[in-house]
Design a protein around this motif. Structure first.
Motif, PDB file in Angstrom:
ATOM      1  N   VAL A   8       0.819  -1.207   0.000  1.00 54.52           N
ATOM      2  CA  VAL A   8       0.000   0.000   0.000  1.00 54.52           C
ATOM      3  C   VAL A   8       0.859   1.266   0.000  1.00 54.52           C
ATOM      4  CG1 VAL A   8      -1.848   1.229   1.185  1.00 54.52           C
ATOM      5  CG2 VAL A   8      -1.772  -1.267   1.263  1.00 54.52           C
ATOM      6  N   THR A   9       0.539   2.154  -0.929  1.00 54.99           N
ATOM      7  CA  THR A   9       1.081   3.505  -0.929  1.00 54.99           C
ATOM      8  C   THR A   9       0.015   4.424  -0.360  1.00 54.99           C
ATOM      9  OG1 THR A   9       2.413   3.029  -2.898  1.00 54.99           O
ATOM     10  CG2 THR A   9       2.072   5.340  -2.334  1.00 54.99           C
ATOM     11  N   ILE A  10       0.382   5.221   0.623  1.00 55.05           N
ATOM     12  CA  ILE A  10      -0.591   5.991   1.396  1.00 55.05           C
ATOM     13  C   ILE A  10      -0.429   7.478   1.133  1.00 55.05           C
ATOM     14  CG2 ILE A  10      -1.355   6.578   3.735  1.00 55.05           C
ATOM     15  CD1 ILE A  10      -0.439   3.787   4.592  1.00 55.05           C
ATOM     16  N   ALA A  11      -1.531   8.146   0.822  1.00 56.79           N
ATOM     17  CA  ALA A  11      -1.531   9.593   0.625  1.00 56.79           C
ATOM     18  C   ALA A  11      -1.428  10.287   1.983  1.00 56.79           C
ATOM     19  CB  ALA A  11      -2.811  10.026  -0.083  1.00 56.79           C
ATOM     20  N   ALA A  12      -0.572  11.300   2.054  1.00 59.30           N
ATOM     21  CA  ALA A  12      -0.424  12.045   3.305  1.00 59.30           C
ATOM     22  C   ALA A  12       0.159  13.417   3.009  1.00 59.30           C
ATOM     23  CB  ALA A  12       0.467  11.292   4.297  1.00 59.30           C
ATOM     24  N   THR A  13      -0.064  14.345   3.923  1.00 60.27           N
ATOM     25  CA  THR A  13       0.477  15.692   3.801  1.00 60.27           C
ATOM     26  C   THR A  13       1.580  15.976   4.804  1.00 60.27           C
ATOM     27  OG1 THR A  13      -1.274  16.525   5.261  1.00 60.27           O
ATOM     28  CG2 THR A  13      -1.690  16.586   2.882  1.00 60.27           C
ATOM     29  N   SER A  14       1.808  15.051   5.733  1.00 63.29           N
ATOM     30  CA  SER A  14       2.852  15.189   6.748  1.00 63.29           C
ATOM     31  C   SER A  14       3.053  13.824   7.384  1.00 63.29           C
ATOM     32  CB  SER A  14       2.442  16.202   7.827  1.00 63.29           C
ATOM     33  OG  SER A  14       1.333  15.727   8.570  1.00 63.29           O
ATOM     34  N   SER A  15       4.100  13.693   8.181  1.00 70.11           N
ATOM     35  CA  SER A  15       4.314  12.418   8.861  1.00 70.11           C
ATOM     36  C   SER A  15       3.201  12.150   9.877  1.00 70.11           C
ATOM     37  CB  SER A  15       5.681  12.405   9.550  1.00 70.11           C
ATOM     38  OG  SER A  15       5.781  13.448  10.510  1.00 70.11           O
ATOM     39  N   GLU A  16       2.687  13.211  10.508  1.00 63.21           N
ATOM     40  CA  GLU A  16       1.590  13.031  11.460  1.00 63.21           C
ATOM     41  C   GLU A  16       0.335  12.546  10.742  1.00 63.21           C
ATOM     42  OE1 GLU A  16       3.460  15.725  11.182  1.00 63.21           O
ATOM     43  OE2 GLU A  16       4.595  15.751  13.066  1.00 63.21           O
ATOM     44  N   HIS A  17       0.060  13.125   9.571  1.00 65.60           N
ATOM     45  CA  HIS A  17      -1.083  12.688   8.780  1.00 65.60           C
ATOM     46  C   HIS A  17      -0.898  11.243   8.333  1.00 65.60           C
ATOM     47  CE1 HIS A  17      -3.707  13.237   4.934  1.00 65.60           C
ATOM     48  NE2 HIS A  17      -4.419  12.755   5.925  1.00 65.60           N
ATOM     49  N   TYR A  18       0.317  10.867   7.963  1.00 64.50           N
ATOM     50  CA  TYR A  18       0.593   9.490   7.562  1.00 64.50           C
ATOM     51  C   TYR A  18       0.268   8.528   8.700  1.00 64.50           C
ATOM     52  CZ  TYR A  18       2.911   5.641   5.116  1.00 64.50           C
ATOM     53  OH  TYR A  18       3.168   4.459   4.479  1.00 64.50           O
ATOM     54  N   LEU A  19       0.644   8.882   9.908  1.00 63.78           N
ATOM     55  CA  LEU A  19       0.362   8.014  11.059  1.00 63.78           C
ATOM     56  C   LEU A  19      -1.143   7.855  11.269  1.00 63.78           C
ATOM     57  CD1 LEU A  19       3.076   9.344  13.527  1.00 63.78           C
ATOM     58  CD2 LEU A  19       3.076   7.140  12.362  1.00 63.78           C
ATOM     59  N   ASP A  20      -1.885   8.952  11.102  1.00 63.56           N
ATOM     60  CA  ASP A  20      -3.342   8.863  11.216  1.00 63.56           C
ATOM     61  C   ASP A  20      -3.917   7.976  10.113  1.00 63.56           C
ATOM     62  OD1 ASP A  20      -3.296  10.567  13.399  1.00 63.56           O
ATOM     63  OD2 ASP A  20      -3.749  12.367  12.223  1.00 63.56           O
ATOM     64  N   GLN A  21      -3.369   8.089   8.916  1.00 67.41           N
ATOM     65  CA  GLN A  21      -3.824   7.263   7.806  1.00 67.41           C
ATOM     66  C   GLN A  21      -3.549   5.782   8.065  1.00 67.41           C
ATOM     67  OE1 GLN A  21      -5.839   8.537   5.646  1.00 67.41           O
ATOM     68  NE2 GLN A  21      -4.780   9.583   3.980  1.00 67.41           N
ATOM     69  N   LEU A  22      -2.400   5.485   8.664  1.00 67.30           N
ATOM     70  CA  LEU A  22      -2.091   4.093   9.020  1.00 67.30           C
ATOM     71  C   LEU A  22      -3.135   3.526   9.969  1.00 67.30           C
ATOM     72  CD1 LEU A  22       1.766   3.753   9.682  1.00 67.30           C
ATOM     73  CD2 LEU A  22       0.430   2.618   7.913  1.00 67.30           C
ATOM     74  N   GLU A  23      -3.497   4.295  10.991  1.00 70.99           N
ATOM     75  CA  GLU A  23      -4.524   3.853  11.949  1.00 70.99           C
ATOM     76  C   GLU A  23      -5.840   3.587  11.231  1.00 70.99           C
ATOM     77  OE1 GLU A  23      -4.451   3.475  15.311  1.00 70.99           O
ATOM     78  OE2 GLU A  23      -2.620   4.469  15.999  1.00 70.99           O
ATOM     79  N   ALA A  24      -6.223   4.510  10.350  1.00 72.92           N
ATOM     80  CA  ALA A  24      -7.489   4.359   9.639  1.00 72.92           C
ATOM     81  C   ALA A  24      -7.460   3.159   8.696  1.00 72.92           C
ATOM     82  CB  ALA A  24      -7.798   5.641   8.856  1.00 72.92           C
ATOM     83  N   LEU A  25      -6.327   2.933   8.044  1.00 71.72           N
ATOM     84  CA  LEU A  25      -6.210   1.817   7.115  1.00 71.72           C
ATOM     85  C   LEU A  25      -6.282   0.481   7.855  1.00 71.72           C
ATOM     86  CD1 LEU A  25      -5.757   0.838   4.223  1.00 71.72           C
ATOM     87  CD2 LEU A  25      -3.285   1.067   4.613  1.00 71.72           C
ATOM     88  N   ALA A  26      -5.619   0.386   8.976  1.00 75.92           N
ATOM     89  CA  ALA A  26      -5.668  -0.850   9.769  1.00 75.92           C
ATOM     90  C   ALA A  26      -7.088  -1.138  10.227  1.00 75.92           C
ATOM     91  CB  ALA A  26      -4.733  -0.736  10.963  1.00 75.92           C
ATOM     92  N   ALA A  27      -7.802  -0.106  10.680  1.00 73.70           N
ATOM     93  CA  ALA A  27      -9.191  -0.286  11.120  1.00 73.70           C
ATOM     94  C   ALA A  27     -10.076  -0.690   9.947  1.00 73.70           C
ATOM     95  CB  ALA A  27      -9.696   0.994  11.755  1.00 73.70           C
ATOM     96  N   LEU A  28      -9.871  -0.081   8.795  1.00 73.84           N
ATOM     97  CA  LEU A  28     -10.657  -0.390   7.609  1.00 73.84           C
ATOM     98  C   LEU A  28     -10.457  -1.833   7.168  1.00 73.84           C
ATOM     99  CD1 LEU A  28     -12.493   0.909   5.390  1.00 73.84           C
ATOM    100  CD2 LEU A  28     -10.400   1.376   4.113  1.00 73.84           C
ATOM    101  N   ASN A  29      -9.219  -2.303   7.212  1.00 76.00           N
ATOM    102  CA  ASN A  29      -8.943  -3.668   6.804  1.00 76.00           C
ATOM    103  C   ASN A  29      -9.551  -4.681   7.755  1.00 76.00           C
ATOM    104  OD1 ASN A  29      -7.553  -5.403   4.863  1.00 76.00           O
ATOM    105  ND2 ASN A  29      -6.208  -5.966   6.552  1.00 76.00           N
ATOM    106  N   ARG A  30      -9.626  -4.344   9.025  1.00 73.98           N
ATOM    107  CA  ARG A  30     -10.258  -5.246  10.008  1.00 73.98           C
ATOM    108  C   ARG A  30     -11.746  -5.397   9.753  1.00 73.98           C
ATOM    109  NH1 ARG A  30      -6.601  -2.662  13.681  1.00 73.98           N
ATOM    110  NH2 ARG A  30      -8.247  -1.196  14.292  1.00 73.98           N
ATOM    111  N   GLN A  31     -12.353  -4.376   9.160  1.00 74.00           N
ATOM    112  CA  GLN A  31     -13.794  -4.421   8.902  1.00 74.00           C
ATOM    113  C   GLN A  31     -14.161  -5.253   7.690  1.00 74.00           C
ATOM    114  OE1 GLN A  31     -14.997  -0.320   8.505  1.00 74.00           O
ATOM    115  NE2 GLN A  31     -14.186   0.245  10.520  1.00 74.00           N
ATOM    116  N   GLU A  32     -13.174  -5.480   6.821  1.00 73.73           N
ATOM    117  CA  GLU A  32     -13.459  -6.191   5.561  1.00 73.73           C
ATOM    118  C   GLU A  32     -13.636  -7.697   5.806  1.00 73.73           C
ATOM    119  OE1 GLU A  32     -13.933  -4.715   2.459  1.00 73.73           O
ATOM    120  OE2 GLU A  32     -14.058  -3.003   3.801  1.00 73.73           O
TER     121      GLU A  32
END
Length: 286
Positions: free
Chosen positions: A262-286
């Motif tokens: 996965v390549t993740i869109a982000a505007t900063s390292s902090e945003h990237y970390l938030d995106q990682l959390e969201a992606l992990a949660a999203l994958n658990r729901q699938e």
């Protein structure tokens, strides 16, 4: 079955049109925070690619930033516990097989057996010439190198005799903690897929649409536990567009992937970390 997710590491490889602007100013602390978060969240792997030197005119397309994978993954091994460390990819023609067995076998040992060797044939003729490596016939040489590497991995006194490599009565110590290491073969051609099926444990294609990938995979019968590692293409945005992100992962799985890179869109390292959390949660729901 939930698709295993790995991350195509930001910062360490910056390809124009894919890397975020923030990555140019990011440093080791940002990379460590991302690796530690991915490890904690249960991501399958992180990556680091290999180029020694890229010609200026080629850098406009491929990028010019490529952190050294051995140094980078060795450092991240000390800051993580479970996530796998993937060379995506080492160019086989740049190394003697025993060099890989020794250097990356040491990385396998210090990381507790978390190394995945992503390897490729290579395509940058200028870099081959720079390193004194043979560009012509590189596919055949790579095949022999893979066979030699398989014979040598995790063995103190390896021996091999092939068309391009031969060794015996040599000691490699330290070496990998296992006598088998996962090998993912990169490429975008039918030959790369056949090479992966014959000599590897997985295939990491790039630059191909999902229809083409599905059709190519339908022509082969991979062995058991063979990984197909498909990238997301454009960066995904699990916070801003979770529906499209989930659909992309679903389509990758339907195309035959066992792992998504996965390549993740982000505007900063902090945003990237938030995106990682969201992606992990999203994958658990699938």
């Amino acid at each position: 079955m939930t698709l295993r997710l790995g991350i195509t590491s930001p910062i360490v490889t910056r390809v124009p049109g894919v890397a975020g602007d923030w990555e140019a100013d990011a440093g080791v602390e940002d990379l460590v925070a991302i690796a530690e978060a991915a490890d904690r969240l249960g991501f399958d792997h992180l990556t680091c690619s290999e180029h020694v030197a890229v010609p200026v005119d080629v850098a406009a397309q491929r990028g010019s930033t490529y952190w050294d994978p051995l140094a980078t993954l060795g450092f991240l091994a000390a800051r993580t516990r479970n996530i796998r460390l993937v060379t995506q990819v080492l160019v086989l023609g740049y190394h003697h097989p025993l060099e890989i067995a020794k250097r990356y076998g040491t990385l396998d040992r210090v990381s507790g057996g978390r190394l995945v060797l992503g390897v490729g044939v290579g395509s940058l003729a200028e870099e081959f010439e720079l390193l004194g490596a043979q560009f012509a016939g590189r596919g055949e040489i790579a095949d022999d190198a893979l066979r030699a590497l398989r014979s040598a991995w995790g063995r103190e006194r390896p021996s091999y005799s092939g068309a391009h490599f031969e060794f015996s009565d040599m000691v490699v110590d330290p070496h990998g903690v296992r006598t088998e290491v996962p090998v993912w073969v990169g490429g975008r051609t039918p030959r790369s897929l056949r090479r992966a099926v014959e000599l590897g444990n997985g295939w990491v294609p790039f630059g191909l649409d999902l229809d083409t990938l599905t059709e190519m995979l339908s022509r082969v019968e991979p062995p058991a536990a063979f990984d197909v590692v498909l990238g997301t293409g454009r960066p995904v945005d699990p916070i801003g567009d979770p529906v499209r992100t989930a659909d992309r992962l679903r389509r990758i799985g339907e195309a035959g992937a066992t792992v998504a890179g996965v390549t993740i869109a982000a505007t900063s390292s902090e945003h990237y970390l938030d995106q990682l959390e969201a992606l992990a949660a999203l994958n658990r729901q699938e």
